[in-house]
Design a protein around this motif. Structure first.
Motif, PDB file in Angstrom:
ATOM      1  N   GLY A  23       0.822  -1.200   0.000  1.00 40.81           N
ATOM      2  CA  GLY A  23       0.000   0.000   0.000  1.00 40.81           C
ATOM      3  C   GLY A  23       0.854   1.245   0.000  1.00 40.81           C
ATOM      4  N   PRO A  24       0.230   2.410  -0.150  1.00 40.95           N
ATOM      5  CA  PRO A  24       0.976   3.678  -0.150  1.00 40.95           C
ATOM      6  C   PRO A  24       1.298   4.146   1.257  1.00 40.95           C
ATOM      7  CG  PRO A  24      -1.354   4.096  -0.495  1.00 40.95           C
ATOM      8  CD  PRO A  24      -1.204   2.602  -0.413  1.00 40.95           C
ATOM      9  N   THR A  25       2.446   4.789   1.402  1.00 36.28           N
ATOM     10  CA  THR A  25       2.813   5.400   2.679  1.00 36.28           C
ATOM     11  C   THR A  25       4.032   6.290   2.483  1.00 36.28           C
ATOM     12  OG1 THR A  25       3.274   4.993   5.027  1.00 36.28           O
ATOM     13  CG2 THR A  25       4.359   3.542   3.449  1.00 36.28           C
ATOM     14  N   MET A  26       4.113   7.378   3.208  1.00 33.81           N
ATOM     15  CA  MET A  26       5.281   8.259   3.268  1.00 33.81           C
ATOM     16  C   MET A  26       5.777   8.675   1.890  1.00 33.81           C
ATOM     17  SD  MET A  26       7.498   6.497   6.341  1.00 33.81           S
ATOM     18  CE  MET A  26       6.673   5.741   7.738  1.00 33.81           C
ATOM     19  N   GLY A  27       4.876   8.932   0.974  1.00 33.68           N
ATOM     20  CA  GLY A  27       5.254   9.350  -0.363  1.00 33.68           C
ATOM     21  C   GLY A  27       5.828   8.240  -1.215  1.00 33.68           C
ATOM     22  N   THR A  28       5.745   7.006  -0.751  1.00 28.11           N
ATOM     23  CA  THR A  28       6.237   5.855  -1.489  1.00 28.11           C
ATOM     24  C   THR A  28       5.265   4.708  -1.264  1.00 28.11           C
ATOM     25  OG1 THR A  28       8.164   4.413  -1.803  1.00 28.11           O
ATOM     26  CG2 THR A  28       7.767   5.201   0.423  1.00 28.11           C
ATOM     27  N   ARG A  29       5.728   3.466  -1.274  1.00 30.40           N
ATOM     28  CA  ARG A  29       4.871   2.322  -1.021  1.00 30.40           C
ATOM     29  C   ARG A  29       5.570   1.353  -0.067  1.00 30.40           C
ATOM     30  NH1 ARG A  29       0.416   1.799  -3.949  1.00 30.40           N
ATOM     31  NH2 ARG A  29       0.253  -0.425  -3.478  1.00 30.40           N
ATOM     32  N   TYR A  30       4.762   0.590   0.631  1.00 27.49           N
ATOM     33  CA  TYR A  30       5.307  -0.489   1.451  1.00 27.49           C
ATOM     34  C   TYR A  30       4.956  -1.833   0.823  1.00 27.49           C
ATOM     35  CZ  TYR A  30       0.657  -1.520   3.480  1.00 27.49           C
ATOM     36  OH  TYR A  30      -0.659  -1.860   3.659  1.00 27.49           O
ATOM     37  N   HIS A  31       5.821  -2.805   1.050  1.00 30.05           N
ATOM     38  CA  HIS A  31       5.604  -4.181   0.599  1.00 30.05           C
ATOM     39  C   HIS A  31       5.983  -5.117   1.737  1.00 30.05           C
ATOM     40  CE1 HIS A  31       6.321  -1.841  -3.108  1.00 30.05           C
ATOM     41  NE2 HIS A  31       5.397  -2.637  -3.627  1.00 30.05           N
ATOM     42  N   ILE A  32       5.122  -6.049   2.025  1.00 24.24           N
ATOM     43  CA  ILE A  32       5.345  -6.983   3.127  1.00 24.24           C
ATOM     44  C   ILE A  32       5.080  -8.394   2.633  1.00 24.24           C
ATOM     45  CG2 ILE A  32       4.566  -7.711   5.424  1.00 24.24           C
ATOM     46  CD1 ILE A  32       3.602  -4.813   5.856  1.00 24.24           C
ATOM     47  N   GLY A 185       2.208 -12.636  16.590  1.00 27.04           N
ATOM     48  CA  GLY A 185       2.747 -13.986  16.579  1.00 27.04           C
ATOM     49  C   GLY A 185       3.401 -14.393  15.274  1.00 27.04           C
ATOM     50  N   ILE A 186       3.645 -13.419  14.363  1.00 25.52           N
ATOM     51  CA  ILE A 186       4.255 -13.705  13.067  1.00 25.52           C
ATOM     52  C   ILE A 186       5.773 -13.685  13.236  1.00 25.52           C
ATOM     53  CG2 ILE A 186       4.526 -12.882  10.700  1.00 25.52           C
ATOM     54  CD1 ILE A 186       1.683 -11.694  10.970  1.00 25.52           C
ATOM     55  N   ARG A 187       6.418 -14.784  12.873  1.00 21.38           N
ATOM     56  CA  ARG A 187       7.854 -14.940  13.089  1.00 21.38           C
ATOM     57  C   ARG A 187       8.675 -14.988  11.798  1.00 21.38           C
ATOM     58  NH1 ARG A 187       6.182 -13.269  17.044  1.00 21.38           N
ATOM     59  NH2 ARG A 187       6.099 -14.241  19.110  1.00 21.38           N
ATOM     60  N   HIS A 188       7.991 -14.954  10.652  1.00 19.26           N
ATOM     61  CA  HIS A 188       8.682 -14.997   9.367  1.00 19.26           C
ATOM     62  C   HIS A 188       8.136 -13.863   8.508  1.00 19.26           C
ATOM     63  CE1 HIS A 188      10.182 -19.029  10.392  1.00 19.26           C
ATOM     64  NE2 HIS A 188       8.964 -19.249  10.856  1.00 19.26           N
ATOM     65  N   TYR A 189       8.971 -12.850   8.259  1.00 22.98           N
ATOM     66  CA  TYR A 189       8.472 -11.694   7.517  1.00 22.98           C
ATOM     67  C   TYR A 189       9.605 -10.933   6.856  1.00 22.98           C
ATOM     68  CZ  TYR A 189       9.915  -9.158  11.752  1.00 22.98           C
ATOM     69  OH  TYR A 189      10.638  -8.648  12.820  1.00 22.98           O
ATOM     70  N   LEU A 190       9.231 -10.176   5.849  1.00 22.29           N
ATOM     71  CA  LEU A 190      10.060  -9.129   5.266  1.00 22.29           C
ATOM     72  C   LEU A 190       9.185  -7.896   5.127  1.00 22.29           C
ATOM     73  CD1 LEU A 190      12.630  -9.260   2.380  1.00 22.29           C
ATOM     74  CD2 LEU A 190      10.940  -7.454   2.468  1.00 22.29           C
ATOM     75  N   VAL A 191       9.610  -6.803   5.741  1.00 24.50           N
ATOM     76  CA  VAL A 191       8.894  -5.526   5.675  1.00 24.50           C
ATOM     77  C   VAL A 191       9.775  -4.532   4.950  1.00 24.50           C
ATOM     78  CG1 VAL A 191       7.833  -3.650   6.984  1.00 24.50           C
ATOM     79  CG2 VAL A 191       7.727  -5.991   7.865  1.00 24.50           C
ATOM     80  N   GLU A 192       9.228  -3.889   3.916  1.00 25.39           N
ATOM     81  CA  GLU A 192       9.993  -2.907   3.135  1.00 25.39           C
ATOM     82  C   GLU A 192       9.174  -1.649   2.924  1.00 25.39           C
ATOM     83  OE1 GLU A 192      10.605  -0.848  -0.699  1.00 25.39           O
ATOM     84  OE2 GLU A 192       9.138  -2.458  -0.435  1.00 25.39           O
ATOM     85  N   VAL A 193       9.777  -0.496   3.181  1.00 19.26           N
ATOM     86  CA  VAL A 193       9.165   0.802   2.903  1.00 19.26           C
ATOM     87  C   VAL A 193      10.175   1.635   2.131  1.00 19.26           C
ATOM     88  CG1 VAL A 193       8.203   2.931   3.831  1.00 19.26           C
ATOM     89  CG2 VAL A 193       7.709   0.760   4.975  1.00 19.26           C
ATOM     90  N   GLY A 194       9.854   1.940   0.887  1.00 21.04           N
ATOM     91  CA  GLY A 194      10.716   2.800   0.082  1.00 21.04           C
ATOM     92  C   GLY A 194      12.144   2.310  -0.049  1.00 21.04           C
ATOM     93  N   GLY A 195      12.346   0.993  -0.038  1.00 15.53           N
ATOM     94  CA  GLY A 195      13.675   0.437  -0.205  1.00 15.53           C
ATOM     95  C   GLY A 195      14.394   0.095   1.085  1.00 15.53           C
ATOM     96  N   GLU A 196      13.897   0.540   2.239  1.00 15.41           N
ATOM     97  CA  GLU A 196      14.488   0.172   3.521  1.00 15.41           C
ATOM     98  C   GLU A 196      13.709  -1.024   4.064  1.00 15.41           C
ATOM     99  OE1 GLU A 196      16.689   2.077   3.064  1.00 15.41           O
ATOM    100  OE2 GLU A 196      16.029   4.104   2.663  1.00 15.41           O
ATOM    101  N   LEU A 197      14.402  -2.010   4.634  1.00 11.85           N
ATOM    102  CA  LEU A 197      13.689  -3.242   4.977  1.00 11.85           C
ATOM    103  C   LEU A 197      14.231  -3.900   6.235  1.00 11.85           C
ATOM    104  CD1 LEU A 197      15.592  -5.893   4.034  1.00 11.85           C
ATOM    105  CD2 LEU A 197      14.979  -5.017   1.784  1.00 11.85           C
ATOM    106  N   ARG A 198      13.383  -4.801   6.770  1.00  9.36           N
ATOM    107  CA  ARG A 198      13.728  -5.587   7.951  1.00  9.36           C
ATOM    108  C   ARG A 198      13.187  -6.994   7.755  1.00  9.36           C
ATOM    109  NH1 ARG A 198      12.850  -3.670  14.249  1.00  9.36           N
ATOM    110  NH2 ARG A 198      12.594  -5.718  15.212  1.00  9.36           N
ATOM    111  N   THR A 199      13.957  -7.976   8.195  1.00 11.73           N
ATOM    112  CA  THR A 199      13.577  -9.369   7.984  1.00 11.73           C
ATOM    113  C   THR A 199      13.635 -10.154   9.289  1.00 11.73           C
ATOM    114  OG1 THR A 199      15.826 -10.141   7.554  1.00 11.73           O
ATOM    115  CG2 THR A 199      14.583  -9.297   5.666  1.00 11.73           C
ATOM    116  N   ARG A 200      12.922 -11.275   9.269  1.00 15.20           N
ATOM    117  CA  ARG A 200      13.047 -12.253  10.346  1.00 15.20           C
ATOM    118  C   ARG A 200      12.644 -13.612   9.796  1.00 15.20           C
ATOM    119  NH1 ARG A 200      10.326 -12.454  16.473  1.00 15.20           N
ATOM    120  NH2 ARG A 200      11.157 -14.533  16.966  1.00 15.20           N
ATOM    121  N   GLY A 201      13.275 -14.661  10.297  1.00 14.40           N
ATOM    122  CA  GLY A 201      12.882 -16.015   9.937  1.00 14.40           C
ATOM    123  C   GLY A 201      13.228 -16.373   8.506  1.00 14.40           C
TER     124      GLY A 201
END
Length: 333
Positions: A23-32, A185-201
């Motif tokens: 979805g859209p956010t902060m003038g860019t988009r997020y992808h999860i 309770g989600i332990r496996h994810y990738l969160v990205e906003v405008g090219g910056e990201l965080r991962t787990r699992g």
């Protein structure tokens, strides 16, 4: 920018709870992407929670929302301790820490200089700013004018500087969403906003998340260096997309707050791996301003995992810190 290399859900069985949200956010988009989601979590509700969390980040820290908490603070009193939310106080406190660690290369009050050079809300200037205008603004900015107190959360300005958190807010937003997912309770994810990201699992295929550092090629998006990474955050800063040219001189959108002028060194991009995304986001900006030599020196002193692409006469040269070396062996090459 970072490229997300492995996201295919088509190879997964239909009964697995692996989803993609965006979805859209902060003038860019997020992808999860989330994998092996607990049965109690429903996708529509999770999407609503993510959207609401990112909207709250915007309401706190956007410079494009006139009545955001940050903009209200910027219009507030000087010389008085102003009560703020814990999130805003925390991000500003982290920004001041980065300001000190980088000897002023990371400065959240640099906005007026960014605007002067035509990289903010104002249009590109008809003429290059003169020394007098630059020097006047240099006297006005500086994160040394900010003091953050915690419990209670308050920020004080000793002079009328204005805070712009665009160099760290996306990373903070990524962290907020990651914390939201973990609370579900989600332990496996990738969160990205405008090219910056965080991962787990693991990704939906059961492998470590695989991403790529983008090659600074203006003709298209190509991977310079693929890496596998889980349980960490990644952010990249560079000057190869947002710039203009005047009389054969290239002016980057990245402004050195210490000189008031666009960067002139040969560092094209810097990628940072860190425990949280706000740290990675802010450090990438700081190291980009410092340049390859000073940036790598700081990376070695602080054991930071850093990968750089430096312009040469024939292309780009890869440089990286000792802490980044372990990730080179996980590139799948």
């Amino acid at each position: 920018m970072l490229l997300w290399l492995v996201v295919g859900l088509s190879a997964c069985s239909a009964d697995k709870r692996d989803w993609q949200l965006s979805g859209p956010t902060m003038g860019t988009r997020y992808h999860i992407t989330v994998a092996d989601v607990p049965a109690a979590v429903q996708k529509p509700e999770l999407q609503k929670r993510v959207d609401a969390e990112l909207e709250q980040v915007n309401r706190e820290m956007s410079t494009y929302i006139d009545d955001s908490e940050l903009m209200r603070f910027n219009r507030g009193p000087v010389g008085e301790a102003v009560p703020v939310s814990g999130h805003l106080a925390g991000v500003v406190a982290r920004s001041l820490e980065l300001y000190r660690r980088s000897d002023g290369a990371f400065d959240v009050t640099v906005g007026p200089l960014v605007n002067l050079w035509g990289f903010g809300p104002q249009p590109e200037p008809e003429t290059i700013p003169d020394d007098a205008d630059i020097d006047r603004l240099l006297e006005q900015i500086g994160s040394d004018a900010l003091v953050v107190e915690r419990s209670p959360d308050r920020i004080t300005r000793s002079r009328p500087v204005e805070i712009d958190l665009s160099a760290i807010a996306k990373g903070h937003g990524v962290d907020r969403v990651a914390e939201l997912l973990e609370a579900q309770g989600i332990r496996h994810y990738l969160v990205e906003v405008g090219g910056e990201l965080r991962t787990r699992g693991k990704n939906p295929r059961g492998n470590p998340w695989r991403i790529g550092v983008e090659s600074p090629d203006p003709t298209g998006r190509a991977v310079q260096k693929p890496i596998e990474i889980s349980g960490k955050s990644v952010a990249t800063s560079g000057d190869y997309r947002n710039y203009y040219e005047r009389d054969g001189v290239r002016y980057s959108h990245s402004i050195d707050p210490r000189t008031g002028r666009p960067l002139r060194h040969r560092l094209a991009s810097v990628t940072v791996i860190a425990d949280n995304c706000a740290e990675a986001d802010g450090l990438a900006t700081a190291l980009n301003v410092l340049g390859a030599e000073a940036g790598l020196k700081l990376a070695e002193e602080e054991n930071l995992a850093v990968f750089m692409l430096v312009k040469t006469d024939t292309g780009f040269e890869e440089r990286y810190s000792s802490a980044f070396e372990p990730y080179l062996g996980k590139s799948g090459q």
